[in-house]
Design a protein around this motif. Structure first.
Motif, mmCIF file in Angstrom:
data_model
loop_
_atom_site.group_PDB
_atom_site.id
_atom_site.type_symbol
_atom_site.label_atom_id
_atom_site.label_comp_id
_atom_site.label_asym_id
_atom_site.label_seq_id
_atom_site.Cartn_x
_atom_site.Cartn_y
_atom_site.Cartn_z
ATOM 1 N N LEU A 144 13.773 27.165 -30.280
ATOM 2 C CA LEU A 144 13.894 27.395 -28.847
ATOM 3 C C LEU A 144 14.697 28.673 -28.663
ATOM 4 N N GLN A 145 14.027 29.720 -28.238
ATOM 5 C CA GLN A 145 14.697 30.971 -27.925
ATOM 6 C C GLN A 145 15.142 30.922 -26.471
ATOM 7 N N MET A 146 16.429 31.048 -26.259
ATOM 8 C CA MET A 146 16.996 30.936 -24.915
ATOM 9 C C MET A 146 17.598 32.277 -24.522
ATOM 10 N N ASN A 147 17.041 32.894 -23.489
ATOM 11 C CA ASN A 147 17.526 34.184 -22.984
ATOM 12 C C ASN A 147 18.074 34.019 -21.565
ATOM 13 N N SER A 148 18.795 35.022 -21.110
ATOM 14 C CA SER A 148 19.360 35.033 -19.760
ATOM 15 C C SER A 148 20.063 33.718 -19.451
ATOM 16 N N LEU A 149 20.905 33.301 -20.360
ATOM 17 C CA LEU A 149 21.548 31.990 -20.236
ATOM 18 C C LEU A 149 22.499 31.943 -19.049
ATOM 19 N N ARG A 150 22.541 30.772 -18.434
ATOM 20 C CA ARG A 150 23.378 30.509 -17.260
ATOM 21 C C ARG A 150 24.341 29.373 -17.570
ATOM 22 N N ALA A 151 25.378 29.264 -16.783
ATOM 23 C CA ALA A 151 26.351 28.178 -16.969
ATOM 24 C C ALA A 151 25.657 26.811 -16.909
ATOM 25 N N GLU A 152 24.651 26.701 -16.073
ATOM 26 C CA GLU A 152 23.960 25.415 -15.924
ATOM 27 C C GLU A 152 23.061 25.067 -17.105
ATOM 28 N N ASP A 153 22.929 25.970 -18.069
ATOM 29 C CA ASP A 153 22.204 25.655 -19.298
ATOM 30 C C ASP A 153 23.109 24.975 -20.325
ATOM 31 N N THR A 154 24.389 24.881 -20.026
ATOM 32 C CA THR A 154 25.326 24.190 -20.914
ATOM 33 C C THR A 154 24.917 22.739 -21.073
ATOM 34 N N ALA A 155 24.670 22.321 -22.297
ATOM 35 C CA ALA A 155 24.190 20.965 -22.557
ATOM 36 C C ALA A 155 24.072 20.731 -24.056
ATOM 37 N N LEU A 156 23.864 19.494 -24.405
ATOM 38 C CA LEU A 156 23.461 19.106 -25.756
ATOM 39 C C LEU A 156 21.936 19.175 -25.788
ATOM 40 N N TYR A 157 21.387 19.904 -26.732
ATOM 41 C CA TYR A 157 19.943 20.079 -26.835
ATOM 42 C C TYR A 157 19.398 19.253 -27.991
ATOM 43 N N TYR A 158 18.465 18.368 -27.666
ATOM 44 C CA TYR A 158 17.803 17.523 -28.653
ATOM 45 C C TYR A 158 16.386 18.035 -28.905
ATOM 46 N N CYS A 159 15.938 17.947 -30.148
ATOM 47 C CA CYS A 159 14.515 18.065 -30.410
ATOM 48 C C CYS A 159 13.967 16.653 -30.648
ATOM 49 N N ALA A 160 12.705 16.469 -30.307
ATOM 50 C CA ALA A 160 12.067 15.170 -30.450
ATOM 51 C C ALA A 160 10.591 15.384 -30.715
ATOM 52 N N ARG A 161 9.963 14.426 -31.351
ATOM 53 C CA ARG A 161 8.550 14.583 -31.655
ATOM 54 C C ARG A 161 7.719 13.617 -30.803
ATOM 55 N N SER A 162 6.436 13.943 -30.653
ATOM 56 C CA SER A 162 5.478 13.014 -30.066
ATOM 57 C C SER A 162 4.161 13.179 -30.814
ATOM 58 N N LEU A 163 3.396 12.115 -30.864
ATOM 59 C CA LEU A 163 2.179 12.139 -31.665
ATOM 60 C C LEU A 163 1.121 13.052 -31.056
ATOM 61 N N SER A 164 1.105 13.106 -29.743
ATOM 62 C CA SER A 164 0.097 13.923 -29.071
ATOM 63 C C SER A 164 0.511 14.123 -27.628
ATOM 64 N N SER A 165 -0.362 14.744 -26.876
ATOM 65 C CA SER A 165 -0.169 14.851 -25.430
ATOM 66 C C SER A 165 -0.090 13.451 -24.833
ATOM 67 N N ARG A 166 0.806 13.242 -23.938
ATOM 68 C CA ARG A 166 1.042 11.975 -23.239
ATOM 69 C C ARG A 166 1.690 10.901 -24.110
ATOM 70 N N SER A 167 2.068 11.235 -25.315
ATOM 71 C CA SER A 167 2.753 10.256 -26.169
ATOM 72 C C SER A 167 4.251 10.279 -25.926
ATOM 73 N N SER A 168 4.893 9.174 -26.254
ATOM 74 C CA SER A 168 6.344 9.069 -26.137
ATOM 75 C C SER A 168 7.024 9.861 -27.250
ATOM 76 N N ASN A 169 8.343 10.031 -27.101
ATOM 77 C CA ASN A 169 9.153 10.702 -28.119
ATOM 78 C C ASN A 169 9.755 9.640 -29.036
ATOM 79 N N ASP A 170 9.145 9.450 -30.200
ATOM 80 C CA ASP A 170 9.554 8.314 -31.024
ATOM 81 C C ASP A 170 10.695 8.618 -31.991
ATOM 82 N N TYR A 171 10.942 9.876 -32.292
ATOM 83 C CA TYR A 171 12.093 10.241 -33.124
ATOM 84 C C TYR A 171 12.793 11.434 -32.495
ATOM 85 N N TRP A 172 14.112 11.393 -32.545
ATOM 86 C CA TRP A 172 14.959 12.425 -31.967
ATOM 87 C C TRP A 172 15.975 12.902 -33.000
ATOM 88 N N GLY A 173 16.374 14.155 -32.869
ATOM 89 C CA GLY A 173 17.501 14.630 -33.644
ATOM 90 C C GLY A 173 18.801 14.206 -33.002
#
Lengths: 119, 107
Positions: A81-110
């Motif tokens: 995830l390339q993040m440019n022009s960062l703002r104070a409101e972008d402050t957060a914990l960022y998770y990656c997660a996978r899904s099997l396909s379009s419309r699928s749930s996120n079954d595993y998270w970092g």
């Protein structure tokens, strides 16, 4: 065992840039869609972006569109995830997660990587 | 964007209670509704996918129902480890969205 390990977070000044990485293992990375979700500590989950399995299709929340770019390297089993022009409101914990396909749930998270945008 | 509204925002209950959390979508999402549990300092954990399917390894006291715009998550008999925050998520749209969360606390 499926593992997703985020890295690249840190302190950055407003207007700055940062690139997050998510290293995947334990599954066929090229067969899954991948997502970024963020969470301000103590607040709710906010979906940020997603990319399809071969990287040809991406989507973004309105709040980051035009500033963030999601990409992947299937040879390296890594999501970015390339993040440019960062703002104070972008402050957060960022998770990656996978899904099997379009419309699928996120079954595993970092476990997430913390981004702090502050001067 | 599709807006997801959960109710209640917080809930106090006792071990052994039956608890229901609701989630409403701003437009029909068919059955593309997922439920997650999150404990402090941990990543979210998928409980229910496509409205009513129990994720592998999740206890059977958790169940989900609904379609269209209205959905529910039910915990049939609360256990101490169930006290956490619960989120619904729609995956119908290209842009996924989450509900604001329901914090389940011990009474």
């Amino acid at each position: 065992e499926v593992q997703l390990v985020e890295s690249g977070g840190g302190l950055v000044q407003p207007g700055g840039s940062l690139r997050l990485s998510c290293a995947a293992s334990g599954f066929t990375f090229s067969g899954y869609w991948m997502h970024w979700v963020r969470q301000v500590p103590g607040k709710g989950l906010v979906w940020v972006s997603r990319i399809n399995s071969d990287g040809s299709s991406t989507s973004y929340a309105d709040s980051v569109k035009g500033r963030f770019t999601i990409s992947r390297d299937n040879a390296k089993n890594t999501l970015y995830l390339q993040m440019n022009s960062l703002r104070a409101e972008d402050t957060a914990l960022y998770y990656c997660a996978r899904s099997l396909s379009s419309r699928s749930s996120n079954d595993y998270w970092g476990q997430g990587t913390l981004v702090t945008v502050s001067s | 964007d599709i807006q997801m509204t959960q109710s209640p925002s917080s809930l106090s209950a006792s071990v052994g209670d039956r608890v229901t959390i609701t989630c409403r979508a701003s437009q029909s999402i068919n059955f593309y509704l997922n439920w997650y549990q999150q404990k402090p300092g941990k990543a979210p954990n998928l409980l229910i996918y496509t409205a009513s399917n129990l994720q592998s390894g999740v206890p059977s006291r958790f169940s989900g129902s609904g379609s269209g715009t209205d959905f529910t998550l039910t915990i049939s008999s609360l256990q101490p480890e169930d006290f956490a925050t619960y989120y619904c998520q729609q995956s119908y749209s290209t842009l996924y969205t989450f509900g604001q969360g329901t914090k389940l606390e011990i009474k």
